[in-house]
Design a protein around this motif. Structure first.
Motif: not given
Length: 151
Positions: A107-129
């Motif tokens: 579960s730690t491995g899945a958590a790392f990958n999921r967390s990294l993906l979520n952070i990158v997606q969150q930052q991408y969504r905050q980019l100006p349109k």
């Protein structure tokens, strides 16, 4: 009565006491504060020359929960955004961290990958349109339209 060594203070000289607003080192009170301080201290020391050493020290941090792991990833991501000249170094660190945390198969491995993906997606969504100037920006530079041009 001079001191025998000029760098030694004479007994009659007293140092002033610190003011109420003087800097004081505050020790972290919680495990989360200790993790923050340790992570940021390591990130502040990173350079391409010492990446493997710092990455190993990051891997040795006591990360005990998914929230702590996500927070450490967020700190690394924020630092990479704040210091673009070391972006490649931070990216290399994430690769090393993913080898430790992301490839465990549990579960730690899945958590790392999921967390990294979520952070990158969150930052991408905050980019100006759009990179077009807003009405506010256009009004601000009405007299100097060249100030709005991308360089």
């Amino acid at each position: 009565s001079r001191p025998a060594k000029p760098w030694e203070a004479s007994p009659a000289v007293r140092m002033p006491s610190p003011s109420a607003k003087a800097y004081r080192v505050i020790q972290p009170q919680t495990a989360s504060e200790r993790l923050d301080r340790s992570t940021l201290a390591l990130l502040n020391k990173i350079a391409p020359e010492n990446l493997s050493t710092i990455a190993q020290q990051m891997c040795d941090l006591e990360i005990t929960s998914h929230d702590e792991l996500t927070h450490v990833i967020q700190l690394v991501f924020n630092k990479a955004q704040d210091e673009p000249h070391y972006c490649q170094t931070y990216a290399d660190m994430v690769v090393i961290l993913s080898q430790k945390f992301g490839q465990t198969g549990d579960s730690t491995g899945a958590a790392f990958n999921r967390s990294l993906l979520n952070i990158v997606q969150q930052q991408y969504r905050q980019l100006p349109k759009s990179v077009k100037p807003t009405d506010e920006q256009q009004a601000l530079f009405r007299d100097d339209p060249a100030g709005l041009e991308l360089t």
